[in-house]
Enzyme design. Structure first.
Site, PDB file in Angstrom:
ATOM      1  N   ASP A 146      -2.577 -18.083   0.406  1.00  0.00           N
ATOM      2  CA  ASP A 146      -3.745 -18.494  -0.240  1.00  0.00           C
ATOM      3  C   ASP A 146      -4.362 -19.784   0.413  1.00  0.00           C
ATOM      4  O   ASP A 146      -5.653 -20.130   0.387  1.00  0.00           O
ATOM      5  CB  ASP A 146      -3.057 -18.993  -1.633  1.00  0.00           C
ATOM      6  CG  ASP A 146      -1.793 -19.818  -1.749  1.00  0.00           C
ATOM      7  OD1 ASP A 146      -1.379 -19.718  -0.466  1.00  0.00           O
ATOM      8  OD2 ASP A 146      -1.653 -20.317  -2.797  1.00  0.00           O
ATOM      9  N   LYS A 185       3.436 -15.198   2.014  1.00  0.00           N
ATOM     10  CA  LYS A 185       3.682 -16.214   0.941  1.00  0.00           C
ATOM     11  C   LYS A 185       5.110 -16.120   0.675  1.00  0.00           C
ATOM     12  O   LYS A 185       5.787 -15.794  -0.080  1.00  0.00           O
ATOM     13  CB  LYS A 185       3.179 -15.284  -0.507  1.00  0.00           C
ATOM     14  CG  LYS A 185       1.616 -15.631  -0.732  1.00  0.00           C
ATOM     15  CD  LYS A 185       1.167 -16.862  -1.122  1.00  0.00           C
ATOM     16  CE  LYS A 185       1.385 -17.145  -2.731  1.00  0.00           C
ATOM     17  NZ  LYS A 185       0.819 -18.428  -3.149  1.00  0.00           N
ATOM     18  N   ASP A 237     -12.360  -9.167   4.231  1.00  0.00           N
ATOM     19  CA  ASP A 237     -13.464  -9.180   3.528  1.00  0.00           C
ATOM     20  C   ASP A 237     -13.939 -10.614   3.406  1.00  0.00           C
ATOM     21  O   ASP A 237     -15.197 -10.738   3.508  1.00  0.00           O
ATOM     22  CB  ASP A 237     -13.417  -8.614   1.808  1.00  0.00           C
ATOM     23  CG  ASP A 237     -13.622  -7.018   1.924  1.00  0.00           C
ATOM     24  OD1 ASP A 237     -13.525  -6.492   3.023  1.00  0.00           O
ATOM     25  OD2 ASP A 237     -14.119  -6.729   0.795  1.00  0.00           O
ATOM     26  N   ASP A 284      -6.400  -7.066   3.548  1.00  0.00           N
ATOM     27  CA  ASP A 284      -7.428  -6.610   3.096  1.00  0.00           C
ATOM     28  C   ASP A 284      -8.393  -7.574   2.635  1.00  0.00           C
ATOM     29  O   ASP A 284      -9.610  -7.521   2.702  1.00  0.00           O
ATOM     30  CB  ASP A 284      -7.026  -5.484   2.085  1.00  0.00           C
ATOM     31  CG  ASP A 284      -8.135  -4.733   1.385  1.00  0.00           C
ATOM     32  OD1 ASP A 284      -9.180  -4.397   2.060  1.00  0.00           O
ATOM     33  OD2 ASP A 284      -8.232  -4.593   0.257  1.00  0.00           O
ATOM     34  N   TYR A 315       0.743  -1.168   0.176  1.00  0.00           N
ATOM     35  CA  TYR A 315      -0.065  -0.037  -0.005  1.00  0.00           C
ATOM     36  C   TYR A 315       0.748   1.269  -0.119  1.00  0.00           C
ATOM     37  O   TYR A 315       0.491   2.341  -0.462  1.00  0.00           O
ATOM     38  CB  TYR A 315      -0.840  -0.131   1.246  1.00  0.00           C
ATOM     39  CG  TYR A 315      -2.186  -0.702   1.042  1.00  0.00           C
ATOM     40  CD1 TYR A 315      -2.321  -1.930   0.682  1.00  0.00           C
ATOM     41  CD2 TYR A 315      -3.467   0.144   1.120  1.00  0.00           C
ATOM     42  CE1 TYR A 315      -3.428  -2.618   0.628  1.00  0.00           C
ATOM     43  CE2 TYR A 315      -4.625  -0.463   0.878  1.00  0.00           C
ATOM     44  CZ  TYR A 315      -4.857  -1.902   0.944  1.00  0.00           C
ATOM     45  OH  TYR A 315      -5.948  -2.426   0.606  1.00  0.00           O
TER      46      TYR A 315
HETATM   47  C1  IPM Z   1     -10.495  -1.251   3.788  1.00  0.00           C
HETATM   48  C2  IPM Z   1     -10.849  -0.533   2.271  1.00  0.00           C
HETATM   49  C3  IPM Z   1      -9.465   0.344   2.100  1.00  0.00           C
HETATM   50  C4  IPM Z   1      -8.394  -0.590   2.072  1.00  0.00           C
HETATM   51  C5  IPM Z   1     -10.007   0.976   1.102  1.00  0.00           C
HETATM   52  C6  IPM Z   1     -11.275   1.916   0.988  1.00  0.00           C
HETATM   53  C7  IPM Z   1      -8.853   1.961   0.844  1.00  0.00           C
HETATM   54  O1  IPM Z   1     -10.763  -1.758   1.455  1.00  0.00           O
HETATM   55  O2  IPM Z   1     -10.582  -0.615   4.759  1.00  0.00           O
HETATM   56  O3  IPM Z   1     -10.283  -2.572   3.566  1.00  0.00           O
HETATM   57  O4  IPM Z   1      -7.946  -1.072   0.962  1.00  0.00           O
HETATM   58  O5  IPM Z   1      -7.731  -0.700   3.071  1.00  0.00           O
HETATM   59 MG    MG Z   2     -10.895  -3.873   2.149  1.00  0.00          MG
END
Ligand code: IPM
Ligand code: MG
Length: 368
Positions: free
Chosen positions: A225, A192, A253, A249, A142
């Site tokens: 993975d 990884k 999710d 990230d 990032y």
């Molecule tokens: C998160 C989001 C952010 C990220 C975006 C909005 C920049 O996806 O907080 O997970 O990628 O970190």
């Molecule tokens: Mg995210």
């Protein structure tokens, strides 16, 4: 004694709607539990761009560094899709994370009993699930340099750099080990190491920190993975997971969706202790700005309310009050109060954002 200070950055989309319900909760704690906060509000994301031409004004950034905790709603929306990368709403959030040095991002993935049917996985795979993903938040691909889109001969090349120092790995590993020690006593580190040098270093440093100070915690390593695969196969094998910025990230999710309740999940981003002993901290729901339902009373305020519960626990040392607030949310769900995201189509009348917030306040009252 002066009150602790909170900076509220409600942001874009449903951010202001869900934050309005959090304000009720904050006020309730002031009135009923003697926990008064001095609350300030400011802009972040697209609304800050509209007002100032930047997704985070320098004055807001400076104030975020001074307050005891920042509460953030959500940033972004289709109106800002065509903005230059440097002023996109997300840049405001990334600047807060980076300049406050919020290196440990705690993302719990918890399956609420009343909602187990909402998972896309079988109920027995997810019911009772309670895991914590600790995502490194201020380094890795990032932020690594060099980055950019460059010209190379006749074509363009897009470059990002995955880069981790030993100290960056060690400090987030320590946060994760500390949490694991207070929870189920297990930590799984994901990288990884089979293809990336940064992954080899990650594995080494986590193992060193473990051997030195946390040998009471059970440590395992997994390729990220395979970790994703194991998370969908049998997520209850995990307690705490620690991983880098990008894998975190993705995996967070994935873990959020396992619980079937993205609208329910909070997060905390923590940095080093300030002079008063509290960590630098920003709390935000895992969900985004949901432009498709903005302004319709359909947003679920629970993730944002539970983010305030995390603030009570991690910034203000009020674990008992955090338990009370989490218990209130659980009771409301058990009583069948549902925003549209928690219902199947044709299942009755949903609660509005405000009604959900009011139900949480009623459950807090009932807890006294
Ligand atoms: C998160 C989001 C952010 C990220 C975006 C909005 C920049 O996806 O907080 O997970 O990628 O970190
Ligand atoms: Mg995210």
């Amino acid at each position: 004694m002066t009150n602790p200070t909170l900076l509220i950055l409600a942001g874009d989309g449903i951010g202001p709607e869900v934050m309005a319900e959090v304000r009720k909760v904050i006020d309730w704690y002031g009135d009923k539990r003697g926990l008064a906060f001095d609350v300030e509000e400011d802009l972040v994301g697209g609304c800050a761009y509209d007002a100032h031409g930047t997704p985070l004004h320098d004055d807001t950034m400076a104030r975020a560094q001074e307050v005891d905790a920042v509460l953030l709603g959500a940033v972004g929306g289709p109106a800002y899709d065509d903005l230059d990368f440097s002023v996109k709403p997300e840049r405001g959030l990334l600047r807060l994370r980076k300049e406050m040095d919020l290196f440990a991002n705690l993302r719990p993935a918890q399956c609420f009993d009343a909602l187990a049917d909402f998972s896309s996985l079988k109920k027995d795979v997810v019911s009772g699930l309670d895991i914590m993903i600790v995502r490194e938040l201020t380094s890795g691909v990032y932020f690594g340099e060099p980055r950019g889109i460059f010209k190379e001969g006749n074509e363009r090349v897009g470059v990002n750099t995955q880069r981790y120092t030993e100290s960056e790995i060690a400090r987030v590993a320590r946060s994760a080990f500390e949490l694991a020690r207070k929870r189920g006593g297990k930590l799984c580190s994901m990288e990884k190491a089979n293809v990336m040098e940064s992954g080899i270093l990650w594995r080494d440093v986590v193992s060193e920190v473990h051997a030195k100070d946390y040998s009471d915690v059970e440590l395992s390593h997994m390729y990220a993975d395979a970790g994703a695969m194991q998370l969908t196969r049998w997520p209850k094998q995990f307690d705490v997971i620690v991983t880098d910025n990008l894998f975190g990230d993705l995996l967070s999710d994935l873990a959020a969706m396992l619980t079937g309740s993205l609208g329910m999940l909070p997060s905390a981003s923590l940095g080093a202790p300030m002079a008063n002993g509290r960590p630098k901290a920003l709390y935000e729901p895992v969900h985004g700005s949901a432009p498709d339902i903005t302004g319709q009373g359909k947003a679920n305020p629970c993730a944002c309310i539970l983010s305030f519960a995390m603030a009570l626990r991690y910034s203000f040392d009020e674990g008992g009050e955090a338990d009370r607030l989490e218990g209130a949310v659980e009771k409301v769900l058990a009583d069948g109060v549902r925003t549209p995201d928690l219902m199947q189509a044709g299942e009755g009348t949903p609660a509005t954002t405000t009604e959900m917030g009011d139900a949480v306040i009623a459950a807090l009252e009932a807890s006294l």
